[in-house]
Design a protein around this motif. Structure first.
Motif, PDB file in Angstrom:
ATOM      1  N   MET A  65       0.741  -1.395   0.591  1.00 17.38           N
ATOM      2  CA  MET A  65       0.224  -0.178   0.084  1.00 17.38           C
ATOM      3  C   MET A  65       1.007   1.043  -0.041  1.00 17.38           C
ATOM      4  SD  MET A  65      -3.134   0.754   2.394  1.00 17.38           S
ATOM      5  CE  MET A  65      -4.032   2.880   2.535  1.00 17.38           C
ATOM      6  N   LEU A  66       1.851   1.195   0.364  1.00 14.15           N
ATOM      7  CA  LEU A  66       2.605   2.205   0.527  1.00 14.15           C
ATOM      8  C   LEU A  66       3.523   2.812  -0.669  1.00 14.15           C
ATOM      9  CD1 LEU A  66       4.448   1.603   4.527  1.00 14.15           C
ATOM     10  CD2 LEU A  66       2.620   3.412   3.720  1.00 14.15           C
ATOM     11  N   LEU A 125       0.734   4.394  -2.569  1.00 16.07           N
ATOM     12  CA  LEU A 125       0.448   5.759  -2.174  1.00 16.07           C
ATOM     13  C   LEU A 125       1.923   6.878  -2.355  1.00 16.07           C
ATOM     14  CD1 LEU A 125      -1.048   8.090  -0.238  1.00 16.07           C
ATOM     15  CD2 LEU A 125       0.541   7.495   1.943  1.00 16.07           C
ATOM     16  N   ALA A 179       1.250   6.689  -6.345  1.00 17.17           N
ATOM     17  CA  ALA A 179       0.144   7.677  -6.904  1.00 17.17           C
ATOM     18  C   ALA A 179       0.528   9.109  -6.510  1.00 17.17           C
ATOM     19  CB  ALA A 179      -1.077   7.387  -6.218  1.00 17.17           C
ATOM     20  N   ASN A 180       0.995   9.800  -5.881  1.00 14.79           N
ATOM     21  CA  ASN A 180       1.510  11.338  -5.001  1.00 14.79           C
ATOM     22  C   ASN A 180       2.544  11.428  -5.669  1.00 14.79           C
ATOM     23  OD1 ASN A 180       0.339  12.707  -2.975  1.00 14.79           O
ATOM     24  ND2 ASN A 180       2.165  11.487  -1.579  1.00 14.79           N
ATOM     25  N   ASP A 203       2.269  -1.653  15.948  1.00 12.67           N
ATOM     26  CA  ASP A 203       1.289  -2.604  16.726  1.00 12.67           C
ATOM     27  C   ASP A 203       0.699  -3.956  15.377  1.00 12.67           C
ATOM     28  OD1 ASP A 203       0.300  -0.351  14.230  1.00 12.67           O
ATOM     29  OD2 ASP A 203      -1.149   0.126  15.717  1.00 12.67           O
ATOM     30  N   ILE A 204       1.758  -4.322  14.110  1.00 12.95           N
ATOM     31  CA  ILE A 204       1.364  -5.066  13.215  1.00 12.95           C
ATOM     32  C   ILE A 204       2.626  -6.018  12.742  1.00 12.95           C
ATOM     33  CG2 ILE A 204      -0.151  -4.291  11.937  1.00 12.95           C
ATOM     34  CD1 ILE A 204       0.490  -3.441   9.381  1.00 12.95           C
ATOM     35  N   GLU A 251       4.828  -5.211  11.613  1.00 17.34           N
ATOM     36  CA  GLU A 251       5.098  -6.035  10.145  1.00 17.34           C
ATOM     37  C   GLU A 251       5.729  -4.506   9.301  1.00 17.34           C
ATOM     38  OE1 GLU A 251       2.153  -6.842   6.845  1.00 17.34           O
ATOM     39  OE2 GLU A 251       2.056  -8.931   8.165  1.00 17.34           O
ATOM     40  N   ALA A 301       0.177   1.925  12.807  1.00 17.01           N
ATOM     41  CA  ALA A 301       0.005   1.683  11.857  1.00 17.01           C
ATOM     42  C   ALA A 301      -0.657   3.574  11.858  1.00 17.01           C
ATOM     43  CB  ALA A 301      -1.549   1.332  11.861  1.00 17.01           C
ATOM     44  N   ASP A 302      -1.678   4.317  12.619  1.00 13.12           N
ATOM     45  CA  ASP A 302      -2.124   5.462  12.767  1.00 13.12           C
ATOM     46  C   ASP A 302      -1.713   6.474  12.728  1.00 13.12           C
ATOM     47  OD1 ASP A 302      -5.217   3.698  12.905  1.00 13.12           O
ATOM     48  OD2 ASP A 302      -4.785   4.786  15.071  1.00 13.12           O
ATOM     49  N   MET A 338      -0.052   6.928   8.732  1.00  9.33           N
ATOM     50  CA  MET A 338      -1.067   7.700   8.426  1.00  9.33           C
ATOM     51  C   MET A 338      -1.561   8.937   8.398  1.00  9.33           C
ATOM     52  SD  MET A 338      -2.280   5.885   6.097  1.00  9.33           S
ATOM     53  CE  MET A 338      -2.376   3.846   5.389  1.00  9.33           C
ATOM     54  N   ASN A 391      -0.650  12.758   6.227  1.00  8.27           N
ATOM     55  CA  ASN A 391      -1.465  13.695   6.776  1.00  8.27           C
ATOM     56  C   ASN A 391      -0.630  14.469   6.976  1.00  8.27           C
ATOM     57  OD1 ASN A 391      -3.996  13.060   5.151  1.00  8.27           O
ATOM     58  ND2 ASN A 391      -3.849  11.188   6.671  1.00  8.27           N
ATOM     59  N   GLU A 422      -3.054  20.758  14.076  1.00 13.24           N
ATOM     60  CA  GLU A 422      -3.172  19.633  14.175  1.00 13.24           C
ATOM     61  C   GLU A 422      -2.898  18.176  14.216  1.00 13.24           C
ATOM     62  OE1 GLU A 422      -7.581  18.723  13.935  1.00 13.24           O
ATOM     63  OE2 GLU A 422      -8.118  17.049  15.429  1.00 13.24           O
ATOM     64  N   VAL A 431      -0.153  12.752   0.969  1.00 14.77           N
ATOM     65  CA  VAL A 431      -1.287  13.847   0.778  1.00 14.77           C
ATOM     66  C   VAL A 431      -1.597  14.673   0.760  1.00 14.77           C
ATOM     67  CG1 VAL A 431      -1.382  11.086   0.636  1.00 14.77           C
ATOM     68  CG2 VAL A 431      -2.524  12.704   2.040  1.00 14.77           C
TER      69      VAL A 431
END
Lengths: 140, 124
Positions: B1-2, B5, B8-9, B33-34, B36, B65-66, B69, B73, B87, B122
């Motif tokens: 997925m990375l 990403l 696409a970016n 937390d996974i 991996e 993971a959060d 992400m 952002n 924020e 992104v």
């Protein structure tokens, strides 16, 4: 009262939960794309046919959520695909959807930067599914 | 997925493409937390994604993971620097301070970290 997973009643309750969520409304401001969920069949789990969920989401509101054939879900701008068991894990909070996507357990099709920009909204959508009481076909 | 990403970016924004074409670095990302991770081997306009952490990494990002992400952002502000005062930026900065986000190799590779952040971002 619990409803059958993947039924029209389930879709209706899911939509109500989404529209009740102030957090989703705020996080999904500006979202204007359709989302399809494809739940792949697992006959050994008493889920014999794949199902599609089409979500018409617009600017923080769920305008419509309906269950239909997988082909309709696959025609959406964003499509998330996983076997039945994975979706059940997501809906029962056993599997976090973000982690699932990073691990490739949930397959995502669509513009990745857009969906990453709306990570909070997709997490809240997942939370909404967990708030719908469900009768699972492999538990009945 | 990375990897997807980044692709696409880079394809959608010329300024990200410039960073991508200039960057030569091996970047590890470990999702705590996974349990991996991947190694992103940037080779000036080419990217090879390896499963797991490979040797000879310039920087290694370790986070949940959060948080990974959240890094995507981060907004990019003046002079191409990540914005840490909004924020999302404050959240990332707090995780760095609380060691819930670790960037091994940060001190000697600040420019690389900023380039990678821009390529990942992104946000506007």
């Amino acid at each position: 009262m619990a409803v059958d997973f993947g039924s029209d009643e389930w879709a209706s309750k899911f939509k109500d939960e989404v529209n009740r969520s102030a957090m989703y409304k705020a996080a999904a401001r500006g979202w204007k794309w359709t989302v399809g969920l494809v739940v792949e069949a697992e006959p050994d789990k008493n889920f014999p046919d794949s199902v599609g969920v089409v979500m018409d989401l617009f600017d923080g509101e769920a305008r419509d959520i309906k269950v239909g054939p997988p082909s309709e879900a696959q025609a959406c701008q964003f499509v998330i695909t996983a076997p039945y068991t994975r979706w059940k894990q997501v809906a029962t909070k056993e599997l976090d959807a973000t982690k699932g996507m990073l691990q490739g357990k949930l397959k995502l099709k669509g513009d990745l930067p857009t969906i990453v920009r709306y990570t909070k909204a997709s997490q809240e959508l997942t939370e909404c599914t967990t708030r719908v009481p469900v009768r699972w076909p492999d538990e009945s | 997925m990375l990897g997807g990403l980044i692709e696409a970016n880079v394809d959608s924004r010329a300024e990200r493409r410039r960073d991508f074409d200039a960057l030569a670095a091996r970047v590890g990302i470990w999702v705590t937390d996974i349990d991996e991770g991947v190694t992103l081997d940037f080779q000036r306009g080419r990217l090879v994604v390896h499963n797991g952490l490979q040797p000879r990494r310039d920087i290694t990002i370790r986070a949940e993971a959060d948080t990974v992400m959240s890094l995507s952002n981060l907004r990019i502000g003046p002079f191409g620097l990540p914005v840490y005062y909004d924020e999302v930026g404050r959240g990332v900065a707090m995780k760095l301070l609380r060691r819930r986000l670790r960037i091994d190799g940060l001190l000697g590779n600040l420019a690389t970290v900023n380039s990678v952040t821009r390529i990942f971002s992104v946000a506007g």
